[in-house]
Write a protein that holds these residues in place. Structure first.
Motif, PDB file in Angstrom:
ATOM      1  N   TRP A  60      18.095  17.550  55.022  1.00  0.00           N
ATOM      2  CA  TRP A  60      17.798  17.807  56.384  1.00  0.00           C
ATOM      3  C   TRP A  60      16.334  17.312  56.675  1.00  0.00           C
ATOM      4  O   TRP A  60      15.664  16.878  57.850  1.00  0.00           O
TER       5      TRP A  60
ATOM      6  N   ASP B  46      27.544  18.983  55.758  1.00  0.00           N
ATOM      7  CA  ASP B  46      27.983  20.357  55.559  1.00  0.00           C
ATOM      8  C   ASP B  46      29.593  20.607  55.399  1.00  0.00           C
ATOM      9  O   ASP B  46      30.009  19.595  55.153  1.00  0.00           O
ATOM     10  N   GLU B  47      29.940  21.798  55.227  1.00  0.00           N
ATOM     11  CA  GLU B  47      31.317  22.087  54.972  1.00  0.00           C
ATOM     12  C   GLU B  47      32.315  21.333  55.993  1.00  0.00           C
ATOM     13  O   GLU B  47      33.153  20.711  55.485  1.00  0.00           O
TER      14      GLU B  47
ATOM     15  N   GLU C   4      19.437  21.712  51.216  1.00  0.00           N
ATOM     16  CA  GLU C   4      18.436  21.836  52.389  1.00  0.00           C
ATOM     17  C   GLU C   4      17.258  20.678  52.337  1.00  0.00           C
ATOM     18  O   GLU C   4      17.140  20.272  53.761  1.00  0.00           O
TER      19      GLU C   4
ATOM     20  N   ARG D 203      25.958  16.960  59.910  1.00  0.00           N
ATOM     21  CA  ARG D 203      26.474  18.525  60.042  1.00  0.00           C
ATOM     22  C   ARG D 203      27.119  18.533  61.557  1.00  0.00           C
ATOM     23  O   ARG D 203      26.564  17.749  62.584  1.00  0.00           O
TER      24      ARG D 203
END
Length: 433
Positions: free
Chosen positions: A324, A306-307, A321, A336
């Motif tokens: 995951w 993630d970011e 998506e 994440r």
């Protein structure tokens, strides 16, 4: 004589149902002798089988080399090649696993419960064999020995259907097992390898072979397990995916977290117990996230994040998506940052497969909640997810990992390959009208 004496391939497709029905009948006939076999006889057979595998190691490796060469020529993935490949150490491990099953306590005849009714009846619940176990597997040739040994120890008969990738190797291992059975006087048909690569044999097994098969265990990829779960007309022990998580929580020791993460992900990336997602708690992200990500990258593992994860290393690519939900079975991991224990548990519940999930922390209260609230077959605290293995549980070996909630869950070993019956002892009691 065992089914291995049939032609190496069932050539006539029209005759396949008849041939498979005969395999089923032979297995069912063998169950009586297996159910009545003494613990000593079964253990002698397992020791003999282990010795036959050792004696035939050179032939097993020759046939395995042919399987591996064919798989590479067919463009199979590195993960499949890894699962398929044997060497001297792995063959020795297969034999040792069989011997270890022989050293386990006999699961048959155990008194599971005993109670007396007010009318004087004495009732016992006693462990007995399941019957005939059908095992359908793909690229892991060791499943031939593991499944056969576990079924034998639990007094069952086994019908084994190897995938085309491992068929040559499985044939030699199964022959060694047949020799061990015959050597010790047990029914040779108690372990039969389906002598064909024809996929129609799978469908026939899923039908139950006219009532001969009592339970099916699939060992393979998602497409195989989906087919088995959709088509089987008998009970199934299986897991669909191993989407396993390592959650580095508040209170985690960084060195321990790094060691456990690398072992969970990279020890063997192609096993169902491999970690596929890293969750790092926001409370320790500032100190733990960058070292953990760097350790993964430096070990050769691609990281999709993630970011927050991408911000600590430019080599991290964006996770979407689908990541995951993905069981990579390769040197890839999704990562994440999560905001606390509740968020971690919610993520695992939303995306996990109820297989194996780990928390790393020195916070006993957080660990207790994680172990209680994560609804997976196996949950670990400060221990690698790659302990999701029957041998590591002391079962000697496993026939598979089950994530369902009926009968068997987690590693399916000898105890899970039994059922029970009631023995009722009276002294003339009758039921009132």
């Amino acid at each position: 004589m065992p089914v291995l004496n049939l032609r190496s391939e069932l050539a006539d497709a029209d005759d396949l149902p008849t041939q498979m029905a005969e395999i089923g009948r032979r297995a069912r006939a063998a169950t009586r002798g297996m159910a009545l076999a003494s613990a000593q006889t079964k253990d002698n057979a397992l020791r003999a089988i282990a010795e036959r595998i050792r004696i035939n190691a050179a032939e097993i490796l020759r046939e395995n080399a042919r399987d591996v060469s064919a798989a590479k020529a067919a463009g199979q993935s590195n993960a499949i090649i890894d699962r398929l490949t044997l060497d001297e150490r792995r063959v020795a491990g297969i034999a040792e696993a069989v011997a270890q099953v022989g050293a386990l306590p006999d699961p048959i005849g155990r008194q599971l419960a005993a109670f007396e009714r007010p009318n004087g009846l004495m009732i016992e619940r006693i462990a007995v064999p399941l019957g005939v176990v059908g095992v359908i597997f793909e690229s892991r040739p060791n499943v031939t020995a593991d499944a056969g040994a576990l079924c034998l120890k639990a007094g069952n008969a086994a019908i084994l259907r190897a995938g085309s990738d491992s068929h040559r190797t499985a044939t030699v291992i199964a022959r060694a097992m047949s020799e061990g059975l015959a050597q010790t006087g047990l029914p040779a048909d108690a372990i039969q390898l389906v002598p064909t690569r024809d996929r129609a044999a799978v469908g026939l097994m899923l039908s139950g072979l006219d009532g001969s098969i009592d339970v099916i265990v699939p060992r393979g990829g998602r497409s195989l397990v989906e087919r088995v779960q959709a088509e089987a007309r008998v009970p199934v022990f299986a897991h669909l995916d191993g989407i396993n998580h390592v959650y580095v929580a508040a209170g985690a020791d960084l060195d321990m977290a790094r060691t456990l993460l690398l072992n969970s992900k990279m020890r063997r990336t192609g096993v169902c117990g491999a970690a596929e997602t890293l969750l790092v708690d926001k409370a320790v992200a500032e100190t733990h996230l960058k070292p953990l990500v760097e350790a993964l990258l430096e070990s050769g593992c691609a990281v999709r994040g993630d970011e927050a994860v991408r911000a600590v290393d430019s080599r991290v690519t964006a996770a979407d998506e689908a990541d995951w939900h993905t069981e990579y079975l390769d040197a890839i991991i999704a990562a994440r940052v999560v905001d606390g224990l509740d968020a971690a548990i919610d993520h695992i519940e939303s995306y996990g497969s109820h297989h194996t999930d780990c928390i790393v922390t020195d916070d006993a209260e957080a660990a207790t909640r994680f172990l209680a609230e994560v609804d997976s077959a196996i949950v670990t605290h400060n221990a690698s997810t790659q302990f999701a293995d029957g041998g590591e549980f002391g079962f000697g070996a496993e026939i598979g990992i089950a994530t369902g909630r009926m009968h068997a869950r987690g590693p399916v070993g000898v105890e899970q390959l039994t059922t029970f019956k009631y023995r009722v002892h009276g002294n003339g009691q009758t039921r009132p009208v």
